[in-house]
Scaffold this motif. Structure first.
Motif, PDB file in Angstrom:
ATOM      1  N   GLU A   1       2.788   6.173  -7.452  1.00 13.43           N
ATOM      2  CA  GLU A   1       2.252   7.201  -6.571  1.00 13.43           C
ATOM      3  C   GLU A   1       2.282   8.573  -7.242  1.00 13.43           C
ATOM      4  OE1 GLU A   1       2.957   7.798  -1.975  1.00 13.43           O
ATOM      5  OE2 GLU A   1       4.636   8.619  -3.119  1.00 13.43           O
ATOM      6  N   ALA A   2       3.374   8.907  -7.915  1.00 14.66           N
ATOM      7  CA  ALA A   2       3.487  10.201  -8.574  1.00 14.66           C
ATOM      8  C   ALA A   2       2.436  10.343  -9.674  1.00 14.66           C
ATOM      9  CB  ALA A   2       4.887  10.375  -9.152  1.00 14.66           C
ATOM     10  N   ARG A   3       2.179   9.276 -10.405  1.00 12.17           N
ATOM     11  CA  ARG A   3       1.171   9.340 -11.465  1.00 12.17           C
ATOM     12  C   ARG A   3      -0.233   9.543 -10.882  1.00 12.17           C
ATOM     13  NH1 ARG A   3       2.527   5.075 -16.318  1.00 12.17           N
ATOM     14  NH2 ARG A   3       4.790   4.968 -16.045  1.00 12.17           N
ATOM     15  N   VAL A   4      -0.510   8.862  -9.781  1.00 11.01           N
ATOM     16  CA  VAL A   4      -1.818   9.027  -9.139  1.00 11.01           C
ATOM     17  C   VAL A   4      -1.980  10.466  -8.647  1.00 11.01           C
ATOM     18  CG1 VAL A   4      -3.246   8.337  -7.176  1.00 11.01           C
ATOM     19  CG2 VAL A   4      -2.021   6.595  -8.501  1.00 11.01           C
ATOM     20  N   ILE A   5      -0.945  11.010  -8.036  1.00 13.45           N
ATOM     21  CA  ILE A   5      -1.014  12.379  -7.520  1.00 13.45           C
ATOM     22  C   ILE A   5      -1.240  13.372  -8.658  1.00 13.45           C
ATOM     23  CG2 ILE A   5       0.341  14.209  -6.428  1.00 13.45           C
ATOM     24  CD1 ILE A   5       1.618  11.987  -4.682  1.00 13.45           C
ATOM     25  N   ARG A   6      -0.531  13.202  -9.784  1.00 20.87           N
ATOM     26  CA  ARG A   6      -0.723  14.110 -10.920  1.00 20.87           C
ATOM     27  C   ARG A   6      -2.157  14.021 -11.450  1.00 20.87           C
ATOM     28  NH1 ARG A   6       4.573  12.391 -12.406  1.00 20.87           N
ATOM     29  NH2 ARG A   6       3.714  10.904 -13.904  1.00 20.87           N
ATOM     30  N   TRP A   7      -2.692  12.794 -11.515  1.00 25.18           N
ATOM     31  CA  TRP A   7      -4.072  12.621 -11.984  1.00 25.18           C
ATOM     32  C   TRP A   7      -5.041  13.327 -11.038  1.00 25.18           C
ATOM     33  CZ3 TRP A   7      -8.248  10.145  -9.650  1.00 25.18           C
ATOM     34  CH2 TRP A   7      -9.376   9.970 -10.467  1.00 25.18           C
ATOM     35  N   MET A   8      -4.852  13.160  -9.738  1.00 18.24           N
ATOM     36  CA  MET A   8      -5.731  13.815  -8.766  1.00 18.24           C
ATOM     37  C   MET A   8      -5.657  15.323  -8.858  1.00 18.24           C
ATOM     38  SD  MET A   8      -5.210  11.487  -5.347  1.00 18.24           S
ATOM     39  CE  MET A   8      -6.003   9.885  -5.161  1.00 18.24           C
ATOM     40  N   ALA A   9      -4.461  15.842  -9.029  1.00 20.16           N
ATOM     41  CA  ALA A   9      -4.282  17.299  -9.040  1.00 20.16           C
ATOM     42  C   ALA A   9      -4.960  17.950 -10.243  1.00 20.16           C
ATOM     43  CB  ALA A   9      -2.791  17.634  -9.032  1.00 20.16           C
ATOM     44  N   ARG A  10      -5.172  17.181 -11.311  1.00 22.02           N
ATOM     45  CA  ARG A  10      -5.802  17.751 -12.512  1.00 22.02           C
ATOM     46  C   ARG A  10      -7.324  17.735 -12.460  1.00 22.02           C
ATOM     47  NH1 ARG A  10      -1.662  14.673 -15.264  1.00 22.02           N
ATOM     48  NH2 ARG A  10      -3.214  13.051 -15.703  1.00 22.02           N
ATOM     49  N   LEU A  11      -7.909  17.073 -11.472  1.00 23.39           N
ATOM     50  CA  LEU A  11      -9.362  16.947 -11.420  1.00 23.39           C
ATOM     51  C   LEU A  11     -10.010  18.302 -11.174  1.00 23.39           C
ATOM     52  CD1 LEU A  11      -9.775  13.696  -9.277  1.00 23.39           C
ATOM     53  CD2 LEU A  11      -9.783  13.912 -11.767  1.00 23.39           C
ATOM     54  N   ARG A  12     -11.149  18.521 -11.836  1.00 21.58           N
ATOM     55  CA  ARG A  12     -11.906  19.740 -11.640  1.00 21.58           C
ATOM     56  C   ARG A  12     -13.388  19.405 -11.538  1.00 21.58           C
ATOM     57  NH1 ARG A  12      -7.612  20.885 -10.743  1.00 21.58           N
ATOM     58  NH2 ARG A  12      -6.291  22.593 -11.527  1.00 21.58           N
ATOM     59  N   GLY A  13     -14.021  19.853 -10.486  1.00 18.58           N
ATOM     60  CA  GLY A  13     -15.455  19.680 -10.308  1.00 18.58           C
ATOM     61  C   GLY A  13     -15.864  18.237 -10.084  1.00 18.58           C
ATOM     62  N   GLY A  14     -17.156  18.046  -9.842  1.00 23.35           N
ATOM     63  CA  GLY A  14     -17.691  16.715  -9.633  1.00 23.35           C
ATOM     64  C   GLY A  14     -17.249  16.110  -8.321  1.00 23.35           C
ATOM     65  N   ALA A  15     -17.249  14.793  -8.263  1.00 23.69           N
ATOM     66  CA  ALA A  15     -16.925  14.072  -7.026  1.00 23.69           C
ATOM     67  C   ALA A  15     -15.880  13.002  -7.300  1.00 23.69           C
ATOM     68  CB  ALA A  15     -18.182  13.428  -6.446  1.00 23.69           C
ATOM     69  N   LEU A  16     -15.063  12.756  -6.300  1.00 25.28           N
ATOM     70  CA  LEU A  16     -14.077  11.679  -6.320  1.00 25.28           C
ATOM     71  C   LEU A  16     -14.335  10.787  -5.114  1.00 25.28           C
ATOM     72  CD1 LEU A  16     -11.451  10.253  -7.236  1.00 25.28           C
ATOM     73  CD2 LEU A  16     -10.195  11.899  -5.818  1.00 25.28           C
ATOM     74  N   VAL A  17     -14.523   9.487  -5.363  1.00 27.76           N
ATOM     75  CA  VAL A  17     -14.716   8.504  -4.301  1.00 27.76           C
ATOM     76  C   VAL A  17     -13.521   7.566  -4.331  1.00 27.76           C
ATOM     77  CG1 VAL A  17     -16.211   6.731  -3.326  1.00 27.76           C
ATOM     78  CG2 VAL A  17     -17.217   8.638  -4.609  1.00 27.76           C
ATOM     79  N   THR A  18     -12.741   7.565  -3.266  1.00 25.08           N
ATOM     80  CA  THR A  18     -11.589   6.668  -3.163  1.00 25.08           C
ATOM     81  C   THR A  18     -11.928   5.521  -2.226  1.00 25.08           C
ATOM     82  OG1 THR A  18     -10.713   8.286  -1.572  1.00 25.08           O
ATOM     83  CG2 THR A  18      -9.804   8.301  -3.794  1.00 25.08           C
ATOM     84  N   THR A  19     -11.263   4.378  -2.392  1.00 26.23           N
ATOM     85  CA  THR A  19     -11.832   3.132  -1.882  1.00 26.23           C
ATOM     86  C   THR A  19     -10.931   2.284  -0.997  1.00 26.23           C
ATOM     87  OG1 THR A  19     -11.160   2.106  -3.979  1.00 26.23           O
ATOM     88  CG2 THR A  19     -13.423   2.928  -3.839  1.00 26.23           C
ATOM     89  N   ARG A  20      -9.785   2.801  -0.588  1.00 27.24           N
ATOM     90  CA  ARG A  20      -8.944   2.101   0.383  1.00 27.24           C
ATOM     91  C   ARG A  20      -8.030   3.137   1.031  1.00 27.24           C
ATOM     92  NH1 ARG A  20      -6.921  -2.425  -1.017  1.00 27.24           N
ATOM     93  NH2 ARG A  20      -5.524  -2.333   0.784  1.00 27.24           N
ATOM     94  N   PRO A  21      -7.424   2.824   2.187  1.00 24.82           N
ATOM     95  CA  PRO A  21      -6.639   3.832   2.892  1.00 24.82           C
ATOM     96  C   PRO A  21      -5.562   4.511   2.054  1.00 24.82           C
ATOM     97  CG  PRO A  21      -7.058   1.985   4.346  1.00 24.82           C
ATOM     98  CD  PRO A  21      -7.578   1.583   2.998  1.00 24.82           C
ATOM     99  N   ALA A  22      -4.821   3.752   1.248  1.00 22.80           N
ATOM    100  CA  ALA A  22      -3.755   4.369   0.454  1.00 22.80           C
ATOM    101  C   ALA A  22      -4.312   5.442  -0.469  1.00 22.80           C
ATOM    102  CB  ALA A  22      -3.028   3.297  -0.364  1.00 22.80           C
TER     103      ALA A  22
END
Length: 399
Positions: A103-124
């Motif tokens: 979970e911590a690794r996913v959060i760090r990856w998300m926090a670094r995103l800039r611009g564009g679009a993010l499509v997530t694919t399940r409730p978690a």
């Protein structure tokens, strides 16, 4: 536009993975910069084909790594790797994969995103993106399951966090209405999944083969299908039932086959990478699920001209099939009604052909060229809404 699709495991076998790959390929073909990101990676390459213009990366890549050392006692209970998720509700069926470390690794990856679009694919993943993805990223939460199937704590998290999305994308109009009632003021759009492209071999309707496919889980209701098929085949001994898929209910289902004495007629075929070939051999497809989002394997079967016998479960079958036209819908979990419907199609090759022709025509509304422009329009609209105020500020400053 930079488009990122985030999957729990892009290297797995699920229908969500296949449909996301299809969508990613279409967006890349339309000129977008597309990346599929897998939370975990445990094998060399994905199981499904993917457009070579789409990059696949992983956040937690353990392919080729030595097995982790066994932990016990205090270390196992309190290590970051072993502790459960802080943000993913316990009712999320994939929660076991979201250790505190993952979970911590996913959060760090998300926090670094800039611009564009993010499509997530399940409730978690949706919940983590709503909470932690950068606000300059267009955020779209995909729901592949109907709202009523989610446990109470997952629905509570949806209510709390999904309003932060730029859009929530669901698969059926009934889903859109339900999510819309729960999330007033949130943009909820209905865009179905698309079937994979390519010419399909059509059924001849002559082979006495009934096909079903899916994970061998309670959701798919194969424990209801086997006794229903046993009733139907009792007076039609030339027919076979072939169930494709793997799962933890295999032993139970084999026991049911023995119990109903259909071991010469009903077969658990395991997973096949050539399901299209198996569908083309059949004369009907049966969906016995207790619940669905939008059953893509059913629509895939329709691209081969197969008529469908299905439970009218929430949601999906009735959104695709009109009872008596492309197939037959029966009340959920009614084994006797399912048996009667299967027998009706077994007895009438002409009816199978007529319904199969209608099923093929209906399946074309789920072709990539019919569905994927709706995604591109959504991306374009959301990006324009995001940049519109900024453009006005720049022009005002220049003046």
């Amino acid at each position: 536009m930079k488009i990122r699709y985030l999957l729990l495991n892009a290297y797995g076998k699920g229908g969500t993975i296949r449909t996301v790959f299809n969508q990613a390929g279409s967006m890349a073909a339309a000129g977008h910069d597309v990346e599929v990101v897998s939370v975990v990676r445990r094998r060399k390459s994905p199981r499904f084909p993917l457009d070579r213009r789409v990059r696949v990366t992983a956040i937690v890549d353990t392919y080729g790594a030595p097995p982790a050392p066994e932990r016990s006692g205090w270390t196992a209970r309190f290590s970051a790797q072993g502790r459960p998720s802080r943000y993913v509700p316990s009712g999320e069926v994939a929660r076991e994969h979201f250790t505190r470390d993952v979970e911590a690794r996913v959060i760090r990856w998300m926090a670094r995103l800039r611009g564009g679009a993010l499509v997530t694919t399940r409730p978690a993943l949706n919940i983590l993106a709503a909470r932690h993805a950068g606000t300059d990223v267009v955020r779209i939460g995909q729901e592949h399951m109907n709202l009523g199937t989610h446990p109470r704590d997952v629905r509570a998290a949806i209510l709390r966090h999904y309003p932060r999305f730029d859009a929530v994308a669901v698969l059926t109009e009934r889903d859109r209405e339900e999510y819309g009632r729960l999330l007033p003021g949130t943009r909820v759009v209905c865009i179905p999944n698309a079937v994979h492209a390519g010419r399909k071999r059509q059924s001849s309707y002559a082979n006495r083969i009934v096909v079903a496919a899916g994970r061998l889980k309670s959701q798919k209701g194969f424990d209801l299908l086997i006794p229903a098929f046993a009733q139907a085949v009792a007076t039609r001994p030339g027919w076979q039932l072939r169930i494709f898929g793997n799962g933890d209910k295999e032993a139970q289902l084999r026991g049911l086959i023995d119990e109903h004495h259909v071991y010469n007629h009903a077969f658990l075929m395991g997973f096949t990478p050539r399901l299209d070939d198996e569908l083309a051999k059949a004369s009907m497809f049966v969906l016995s699920s207790r619940f669905e989002g939008l059953p893509m394997v059913m629509i895939e079967s329709m691209t081969h001209g197969l008529p469908v016998v299905s439970y009218d479960c929430p949601t999906g079958p009735a959104d695709v099939i009109t009872d008596g036209r492309e197939g037959l819908l029966v009340p959920p979990r009614d084994v006797d009604a399912l048996a009667v419907a299967i027998g009706q199609l077994m007895d009438d090759e002409g009816l199978r052909a007529d319904m199969g022709t209608a099923a093929l025509a209906r399946s074309r509304t789920y072709a990539p060229e019919a569905v994927h422009p709706r995604w591109e329009e959504l991306f374009t609209t959301l990006a324009a809404e995001r940049t519109g105020p900024l453009r006005k500020l720049v022009r005002a400053a220049a003046a």
